[in-house]
Design an enzyme around this catalytic site. Sequence first.
Site, PDB file in Angstrom:
ATOM      1  N   ASP A 145      31.574 -89.996 -11.254  1.00 16.85           N
ATOM      2  CA  ASP A 145      32.278 -89.218 -12.278  1.00 16.85           C
ATOM      3  C   ASP A 145      33.549 -89.968 -12.692  1.00 16.85           C
ATOM      4  OD1 ASP A 145      33.899 -87.367 -13.623  1.00 16.85           O
ATOM      5  OD2 ASP A 145      33.301 -85.704 -12.335  1.00 16.85           O
ATOM      6  N   ASN A 174      33.778 -94.499 -22.740  1.00 16.09           N
ATOM      7  CA  ASN A 174      32.899 -93.773 -23.642  1.00 16.09           C
ATOM      8  C   ASN A 174      32.378 -92.458 -23.048  1.00 16.09           C
ATOM      9  OD1 ASN A 174      30.381 -93.567 -25.594  1.00 16.09           O
ATOM     10  ND2 ASN A 174      29.525 -93.833 -23.538  1.00 16.09           N
ATOM     11  N   TYR A 220      37.168 -79.370 -26.488  1.00 17.92           N
ATOM     12  CA  TYR A 220      36.678 -80.653 -27.025  1.00 17.92           C
ATOM     13  C   TYR A 220      37.703 -81.234 -28.001  1.00 17.92           C
ATOM     14  CZ  TYR A 220      33.406 -84.171 -28.713  1.00 17.92           C
ATOM     15  OH  TYR A 220      32.805 -85.361 -29.038  1.00 17.92           O
TER      16      TYR A 220
HETATM   17  P1  ADP Z   1      27.348 -89.768 -26.697  1.00 18.53           P
HETATM   18  O1  ADP Z   1      26.645 -91.104 -26.640  1.00 18.53           O
HETATM   19  O2  ADP Z   1      27.205 -89.033 -27.975  1.00 18.53           O
HETATM   20  O3  ADP Z   1      28.782 -89.872 -26.239  1.00 18.53           O
HETATM   21  P2  ADP Z   1      25.577 -88.895 -24.561  1.00 18.53           P
HETATM   22  O4  ADP Z   1      25.523 -87.593 -23.825  1.00 18.53           O
HETATM   23  O5  ADP Z   1      24.361 -89.388 -25.205  1.00 18.53           O
HETATM   24  O6  ADP Z   1      26.722 -88.759 -25.639  1.00 18.53           O
HETATM   25  O7  ADP Z   1      26.177 -90.006 -23.588  1.00 18.53           O
HETATM   26  C1  ADP Z   1      27.318 -89.760 -22.827  1.00 18.53           C
HETATM   27  C2  ADP Z   1      27.114 -90.413 -21.463  1.00 18.53           C
HETATM   28  O8  ADP Z   1      28.289 -90.179 -20.677  1.00 18.53           O
HETATM   29  C3  ADP Z   1      25.930 -89.799 -20.693  1.00 18.53           C
HETATM   30  O9  ADP Z   1      25.143 -90.815 -20.121  1.00 18.53           O
HETATM   31  C4  ADP Z   1      26.627 -88.964 -19.628  1.00 18.53           C
HETATM   32  O10 ADP Z   1      25.879 -88.817 -18.441  1.00 18.53           O
HETATM   33  C5  ADP Z   1      27.900 -89.749 -19.404  1.00 18.53           C
HETATM   34  N1  ADP Z   1      28.969 -88.933 -18.816  1.00 18.53           N
HETATM   35  C6  ADP Z   1      29.450 -87.770 -19.286  1.00 18.53           C
HETATM   36  N2  ADP Z   1      30.407 -87.304 -18.478  1.00 18.53           N
HETATM   37  C7  ADP Z   1      30.539 -88.188 -17.460  1.00 18.53           C
HETATM   38  C8  ADP Z   1      31.373 -88.262 -16.311  1.00 18.53           C
HETATM   39  N3  ADP Z   1      32.268 -87.296 -16.038  1.00 18.53           N
HETATM   40  N4  ADP Z   1      31.238 -89.323 -15.500  1.00 18.53           N
HETATM   41  C9  ADP Z   1      30.346 -90.300 -15.767  1.00 18.53           C
HETATM   42  N5  ADP Z   1      29.527 -90.282 -16.821  1.00 18.53           N
HETATM   43  C10 ADP Z   1      29.617 -89.243 -17.667  1.00 18.53           C
END
Ligand code: ADP
Length: 295
Positions: free
Chosen positions: A75, A102, A185
């Site tokens: 995370d 990202n 958000y």
């Molecule tokens: P976007 O590409 O539109 O930002 P997605 O959901 O397709 O959205 O990708 C976001 C990525 O970030 C996903 O793979 C998700 O698992 C990851 N993610 C979201 N929150 C966390 C977090 N707290 N720690 C690690 N990875 C995360």
Amino acid sequence: HDVTPVSPDYVISDRFAGKTYIVTGSARGMGKVAADRLAREGANVVGVDWIADEGAAVIAAIKAAGGKAEFVPGDVSDTAVCDRMVEVAVSTFGGLDGAINNAGVMDAIPPSEPIDYDKQKDLAFNPVHLASDAYWDVVMRVNATGVFRCMRAQLRHMVEQGKGGSIVNVASVAGLRGFSSTPSYVASKHAVNGLTKNAAIDYAPYGIRINSVNMANTDTPMVQRAKQLVGARMKALGGVGMGTIKTRSLLQYADTNHRDATPEEQVAIMLFLLSDEASNITGANWATDGGFTTY
Ligand code: ADP
């Protein structure tokens, strides 16, 4: 007439040869495309994601195609995970030239749970008076605190290393404008833009550039999920407006002539900002939104 999106069959350059970048949220969506394209253009990549199996599979595929990459599960709002991503970059690839921060969420529903709006509405889109602590806390923690903690770990190393570098933070048009039923958000993405401007000032003397990109809808799993949840929320609330302020949904432009951006188009911009061609750009909160914020 529609502008043809960037092809996923990228023009291959070696502009990032010998450089090392962290990409958070590399299991899906834009992060997955960014990790893949950076590796194709010669970079060493450290991917990070809390979806461990998909995240590991993405990095394994990059390696199988001849790229140099490592995966760190976890995370991004956990300080130990942030320290670990930097340690892996340094111990495996010998340094850190920058990052694409990202990883992000639009709701507080765990990624493993299927979407069921009626059961999960406390964790999903709501206006302030209906928003739960869990919705506020999770989204702020991942999007705002996560970017802060990742940047802190990255910058500690980059300052000590003394070779400059470039960081790109992924915000959203919700970091530039207000939208209905998305208080945490919108607040968290404004925080990402604020942090970006603040850090750009502090790290310019070290030759480290820090910018953010603010996209409207991009065709990713997150946006597909949001379309389901926001649709249900808007239906439940009805169209409430005040004076000339119409209820504005993050998804409203789906009703206009706009198309969703492709992840490849967003990644092309992120990689330009990482590259030396962007050597005079820092502290910018770019609207990379197909014109959405022009009205
Ligand atoms: P976007 O590409 O539109 O930002 P997605 O959901 O397709 O959205 O990708 C976001 C990525 O970030 C996903 O793979 C998700 O698992 C990851 N993610 C979201 N929150 C966390 C977090 N707290 N720690 C690690 N990875 C995360």
